[in-house]
Design an enzyme around this catalytic site. Structure first.
Site, mmCIF file in Angstrom:
data_model
loop_
_atom_site.group_PDB
_atom_site.id
_atom_site.type_symbol
_atom_site.label_atom_id
_atom_site.label_comp_id
_atom_site.label_asym_id
_atom_site.label_seq_id
_atom_site.Cartn_x
_atom_site.Cartn_y
_atom_site.Cartn_z
ATOM 1 N N CYS A 170 0.652 41.783 34.688
ATOM 2 C CA CYS A 170 0.026 42.012 35.991
ATOM 3 C C CYS A 170 -1.454 41.654 35.957
ATOM 4 C CB CYS A 170 0.208 43.461 36.421
ATOM 5 S SG CYS A 170 1.930 43.947 36.653
ATOM 6 N N ARG B 173 8.520 43.040 41.073
ATOM 7 C CA ARG B 173 7.563 41.929 41.018
ATOM 8 C C ARG B 173 8.013 40.945 42.095
ATOM 9 N NH1 ARG B 173 3.989 41.036 37.127
ATOM 10 N NH2 ARG B 173 5.159 42.085 35.503
#
Length: 212
Positions: free
Chosen positions: A53, A130
């Site tokens: 991330c 995601r």
């Protein structure tokens, strides 16, 4: 307090109206509907202070001017709290010299992620989220892209996708595989096996490049 105008659903589809929401972010309170008139890249990530991330946010922040040229707003999202968001982007700025200027939205109740079908409605974890949604100026979902937890997104592909959607809509055409701005567009799929015009070398009635 996060508010959504849609009940949790199993899965959004292309051309659905994007569920509106009001939530806190690192840029203050925002609503999705306030971005009407602009394209939006809404992307969720599993958790703050994680390696994949962090790599994504560094890359997206660096590409922010390119998205701005497309008049495409960036909206990040995770179930972490606003305070965790602030601490994370501050650490990114101090350690990597990257300023994350776009909003990072908190969703601790998972209301937004559930409304978008990013996780199962009965789940108590968002570890696998995601997801990326490209939303057009009318608030319609035009593209949905999912990645697994251990594979980072391609920011270059996100830019290409937004540009392709915009060009295809503006020119009323289609984009071929790997299309990049400046490359030829394709005529829409035909509804007949006959084409009365002149075909260029390599073209057929079912595969024709848009001529300028």
């Amino acid at each position: 307090m996060i508010e959504t105008t849609c009940q949790p659903i199993a899965q959004l589809r292309l051309n659905d109206l994007a569920p509106d929401f009001a939530a806190r972010s690192t840029c203050g309170p925002i609503t999705l509907s306030s971005y009407r008139g602009r394209w939006v890249l809404l992307f969720a990530h599993p958790a703050n202070f994680t390696p994949v991330c962090t790599s994504e946010f560094i890359a997206i922040a660096r590409a922010s001017p390119d998205f701005e040229k497309l008049d495409c707003a960036l909206l990040g999202l995770s179930v972490d709290s606003l305070y965790s968001h602030i601490a994370w982007i501050r650490d990114i700025r101090e350690r990597f010299g990257i300023n994350v200027a776009f909003p990072l939205i908190e969703d601790p109740s998972m209301e937004i992620t559930k409304a978008y079908g990013m996780i199962d409605g009965t789940s108590d974890s968002s570890a696998t989220v995601r997801a990326t949604y490209v939303i057009d100026p009318e608030g319609i979902i035009r593209a949905i892209v999912w990645y697994p937890m251990n594979v980072g997104r391609s920011v270059h592909e996100s830019l290409r996708l937004v540009s392709a959607l915009q060009s295809a809509q503006r020119e009323n055409a289609s984009t071929p595989e790997g299309w990049l701005p400046g490359n030829p567009l394709l005529e829409h799929a035909p509804t007949s096996d006959r084409y009365e015009g002149e075909l260029a070398p390599g073209e057929s009635w079912y595969y024709r490049e848009r001529r300028t």
